[in-house]
Design a protein around this motif. Structure first.
Motif, short mmCIF file in Angstrom:
data_model
loop_
_atom_site.label_atom_id
_atom_site.label_comp_id
_atom_site.label_asym_id
_atom_site.label_seq_id
_atom_site.Cartn_x
_atom_site.Cartn_y
_atom_site.Cartn_z
N GLY A 1 -1.27 -18.77 -13.93
CA GLY A 1 -1.64 -20.17 -13.88
C GLY A 1 -0.62 -21.02 -13.15
O GLY A 1 -0.74 -22.25 -13.07
N LYS A 2 0.40 -20.39 -12.56
CA LYS A 2 1.45 -21.12 -11.84
C LYS A 2 1.01 -21.42 -10.42
O LYS A 2 0.46 -20.57 -9.73
CB LYS A 2 2.73 -20.28 -11.81
CG LYS A 2 3.92 -21.00 -11.19
CD LYS A 2 5.18 -20.16 -11.32
CE LYS A 2 6.38 -20.90 -10.75
NZ LYS A 2 7.63 -20.13 -10.90
N SER A 3 1.22 -22.66 -9.97
CA SER A 3 0.81 -23.07 -8.63
C SER A 3 1.93 -22.82 -7.62
O SER A 3 3.11 -22.81 -7.96
CB SER A 3 0.44 -24.56 -8.62
OG SER A 3 -0.69 -24.79 -9.41
N GLY A 4 1.53 -22.61 -6.37
CA GLY A 4 2.49 -22.42 -5.29
C GLY A 4 1.77 -22.27 -3.98
O GLY A 4 0.54 -22.19 -3.93
N ASN A 5 2.54 -22.25 -2.89
CA ASN A 5 1.96 -22.08 -1.57
C ASN A 5 1.74 -20.59 -1.31
O ASN A 5 2.67 -19.80 -1.45
CB ASN A 5 2.89 -22.65 -0.51
CG ASN A 5 3.23 -24.10 -0.79
OD1 ASN A 5 2.37 -24.95 -0.87
ND2 ASN A 5 4.51 -24.38 -0.98
N SER A 6 0.53 -20.23 -0.92
CA SER A 6 0.23 -18.81 -0.74
C SER A 6 -0.49 -18.56 0.57
O SER A 6 -1.07 -19.46 1.17
CB SER A 6 -0.63 -18.30 -1.90
OG SER A 6 -1.91 -18.91 -1.88
N TYR A 7 -0.43 -17.30 0.98
CA TYR A 7 -1.09 -16.85 2.20
C TYR A 7 -2.31 -16.03 1.83
O TYR A 7 -2.26 -15.19 0.92
CB TYR A 7 -0.11 -16.02 3.02
CG TYR A 7 -0.71 -15.29 4.20
CD1 TYR A 7 -1.20 -16.00 5.29
CD2 TYR A 7 -0.80 -13.90 4.21
CE1 TYR A 7 -1.76 -15.33 6.37
CE2 TYR A 7 -1.36 -13.24 5.29
CZ TYR A 7 -1.83 -13.96 6.36
OH TYR A 7 -2.39 -13.30 7.43
N SER A 8 -3.42 -16.27 2.52
CA SER A 8 -4.63 -15.51 2.26
C SER A 8 -4.53 -14.16 2.97
O SER A 8 -4.95 -14.02 4.12
CB SER A 8 -5.87 -16.27 2.75
OG SER A 8 -7.05 -15.52 2.50
N GLY A 9 -3.95 -13.19 2.29
CA GLY A 9 -3.74 -11.88 2.87
C GLY A 9 -2.86 -11.04 1.97
O GLY A 9 -2.49 -11.46 0.87
N GLU A 10 -2.50 -9.86 2.44
CA GLU A 10 -1.77 -8.91 1.62
C GLU A 10 -0.27 -8.89 1.87
O GLU A 10 0.50 -8.50 0.99
CB GLU A 10 -2.31 -7.49 1.87
CG GLU A 10 -3.77 -7.31 1.49
CD GLU A 10 -4.25 -5.90 1.76
OE1 GLU A 10 -4.86 -5.30 0.86
OE2 GLU A 10 -4.00 -5.41 2.89
N VAL A 11 0.15 -9.31 3.06
CA VAL A 11 1.56 -9.18 3.44
C VAL A 11 2.06 -10.44 4.15
O VAL A 11 1.37 -10.99 5.01
CB VAL A 11 1.77 -7.96 4.37
CG1 VAL A 11 3.25 -7.79 4.72
CG2 VAL A 11 1.21 -6.69 3.75
N MET A 12 3.26 -10.89 3.78
CA MET A 12 3.95 -11.98 4.47
C MET A 12 5.33 -11.48 4.90
O MET A 12 6.02 -10.81 4.12
CB MET A 12 4.13 -13.19 3.54
CG MET A 12 2.85 -13.82 3.05
SD MET A 12 3.16 -15.09 1.80
CE MET A 12 3.92 -16.39 2.81
N ILE A 13 5.72 -11.79 6.13
CA ILE A 13 7.03 -11.37 6.64
C ILE A 13 7.66 -12.53 7.39
O ILE A 13 6.97 -13.22 8.15
CB ILE A 13 6.90 -10.16 7.58
CG1 ILE A 13 6.13 -9.02 6.89
CG2 ILE A 13 8.29 -9.66 8.01
CD1 ILE A 13 5.78 -7.87 7.82
N TRP A 14 8.95 -12.75 7.21
CA TRP A 14 9.65 -13.79 7.97
C TRP A 14 11.14 -13.45 8.09
O TRP A 14 11.65 -12.59 7.38
CB TRP A 14 9.46 -15.18 7.35
CG TRP A 14 10.03 -15.36 5.97
CD1 TRP A 14 9.42 -15.03 4.78
CD2 TRP A 14 11.29 -15.93 5.61
NE1 TRP A 14 10.24 -15.34 3.72
CE2 TRP A 14 11.38 -15.91 4.19
CE3 TRP A 14 12.35 -16.46 6.35
CZ2 TRP A 14 12.50 -16.40 3.51
CZ3 TRP A 14 13.47 -16.95 5.67
CH2 TRP A 14 13.52 -16.92 4.27
N THR A 15 11.79 -14.13 9.04
CA THR A 15 13.24 -13.98 9.20
C THR A 15 13.85 -15.36 9.48
O THR A 15 13.15 -16.33 9.75
CB THR A 15 13.64 -13.05 10.37
OG1 THR A 15 13.51 -13.74 11.61
CG2 THR A 15 12.76 -11.80 10.40
N ALA A 16 15.18 -15.41 9.43
CA ALA A 16 15.90 -16.67 9.63
C ALA A 16 15.94 -17.13 11.08
O ALA A 16 16.39 -18.24 11.38
CB ALA A 16 17.32 -16.56 9.09
#
Length: 206
Positions: free
Chosen positions: A168-183
């Motif tokens: 029930g916790k809200s947050g920003n999410s991506y519609s998909g299975e995997v998220m990847i990022w770097t600095a």
């Protein structure tokens, strides 16, 4: 005349050096995006084979019930734990002995910030950043990254504020299975996503 020629060469060099530097940065960003795509495909290929994500049994869930791999979030979250499953056909979590990802070794330890697979098993982007990888562990179709799920900013293009079905916790999410990022090129990121350190972060979903 020789002085004039030297002056012209100096001016041209002054113009070309920053142009070449910017081109190199753009090239590395492009390579990083390709590597993100390959990494995402490897994770999904593993999931198709085993009907589970390549997550070590000891890995901890993030605040939204998904899993984020990055040593910046503490011990037990290092991306090396995930990468080992994908590249090592002898890993206990890979009984079919498949190689899902082939990486060049950097020949350096992670702290040396060399691109590729470090000697201690971390996968680093062309700038030397550790890839931050999140997977939709509970398979609800929404991927919550430990860092970006908490933010409210213009940088959240491609994400949607949603409620986690289980907690029930809200947050920003991506519609998909995997998220990847770097600095990104400056090798820095800040917990407050609006900070300029995050302007050049490289995001797989944006």
């Amino acid at each position: 005349e020789v002085l004039v020629v030297i002056a012209i060469i100096a001016v041209l060099a002054g113009i070309m050096v920053p142009v070449v530097a910017r081109a190199k940065v753009k090239s590395k960003v492009a390579v990083s995006r390709i590597q993100m795509s390959e990494l995402s495909a490897a994770i999904k290929s593993y999931k198709n084979d085993y009907e589970r994500f390549p997550i070590p049994t000891s890995s901890l869930e993030n605040s939204w019930g998904d899993v984020t791999f990055s040593s910046d979030f503490g011990s037990g979250y290092e991306n090396s734990k995930l990468i080992e499953i994908l590249i090592n056909p002898e890993h206990q979590r890979n009984p079919k002995k498949n190689t899902y990802l082939r990486l060049d070794e950097s020949g350096e330890y992670k702290d040396a910030k060399q691109a590729g697979l470090s000697l201690d098993g971390f996968y680093l982007d062309p700038f030397g950043n550790e890839y931050v990888i999140t997977m939709d562990k509970d398979r609800d179709g929404r991927c919550f990254d430990e860092y970006y799920a908490k933010q409210t900013s213009r940088a959240l293009i491609g994400l949607k504020t949603t409620e986690k079905s289980r907690s029930g916790k809200s947050g920003n999410s991506y519609s998909g299975e995997v998220m990847i990022w770097t600095a990104g090129p400056d090798l820095r990121w800040d917990k407050n996503v609006d900070k300029e350190e995050n302007d050049d972060n490289i995001l797989s979903w944006n």
